[in-house]
Design a protein around this motif. Structure first.
Motif, short mmCIF file in Angstrom:
data_model
loop_
_atom_site.label_atom_id
_atom_site.label_comp_id
_atom_site.label_asym_id
_atom_site.label_seq_id
_atom_site.Cartn_x
_atom_site.Cartn_y
_atom_site.Cartn_z
N THR A 108 0.87 -1.16 0.00
CA THR A 108 0.00 0.00 0.00
C THR A 108 0.91 1.21 0.00
O THR A 108 1.83 1.30 0.81
N GLY A 137 1.38 5.48 -0.05
CA GLY A 137 0.62 6.63 0.39
C GLY A 137 1.47 7.86 0.59
O GLY A 137 2.69 7.83 0.46
N TYR A 182 1.88 11.12 3.33
CA TYR A 182 1.61 11.73 4.62
C TYR A 182 2.19 13.13 4.59
O TYR A 182 3.01 13.46 3.73
N LEU A 197 -1.95 11.23 7.72
CA LEU A 197 -2.20 10.62 6.43
C LEU A 197 -2.91 11.62 5.53
O LEU A 197 -3.89 12.24 5.93
N ASP A 253 -3.86 7.25 0.69
CA ASP A 253 -3.11 6.07 0.33
C ASP A 253 -3.90 5.25 -0.68
O ASP A 253 -5.09 5.49 -0.92
N THR A 294 -8.63 3.44 -2.50
CA THR A 294 -8.04 4.67 -1.99
C THR A 294 -8.67 5.12 -0.68
O THR A 294 -9.83 4.82 -0.39
N CYS A 340 6.43 10.23 1.34
CA CYS A 340 5.94 9.05 0.65
C CYS A 340 6.14 7.82 1.54
O CYS A 340 7.14 7.73 2.26
N ASN A 341 5.22 6.90 1.46
CA ASN A 341 5.29 5.69 2.28
C ASN A 341 4.88 4.48 1.47
O ASN A 341 3.98 4.55 0.64
#
Length: 115
Positions: free
Chosen positions: A31, A33, A35, A45, A48, A55, A93-94
């Motif tokens: 996943t 996402g 932040y 958040l 994501d 989403t 970004c994650n």
């Protein structure tokens, strides 16, 4: 795995920016996402997206921001429209997977919205 974010900058209120984040290495079934963390505030958040395209958005950005991804390129995008001064923050970004037990973060990119 490294996450490389780009696309931040300075924009006037009402303007648009597009953030990109490319992952080097394998992020199987991640996943991905975005932040953000504003000065003096906790990281939150923004949005994501699962590998399948589901989403989630923060209420504050619904209708203005759109997250998308290109699985072939291991890249996630954040299209930000109708930007407001309160969107000013460092955006991170994650990429994460509970099943495969990883949680990667990129270096932040600054977004500044002037009034």
């Amino acid at each position: 795995v490294q996450l490389q974010a780009s696309g931040g900058g300075l924009v006037q209120a009402g303007g648009s920016l597009r953030l990109s984040c490319a992952a080097s290495g394998s992020i199987f079934r991640a996943t991905m996402g975005w932040y953000r963390q504003a000065s003096g505030k906790q990281r939150e958040l923004v949005a994501d997206i699962t590998r399948g395209g589901s989403t989630t958005y923060a209420d504050s950005v619904k209708g203005r921001f759109t997250i998308s991804r290109d699985n072939a390129k291991n890249t996630v995008y954040l299209q930000m429209n109708s930007l407001k001064p309160e969107d000013t923050a460092v955006y991170y970004c994650n990429a994460r997977s509970v099943i495969y037990q990883y949680d990667y973060w990129g270096r932040g990119t600054q977004v500044t919205v002037s009034s």
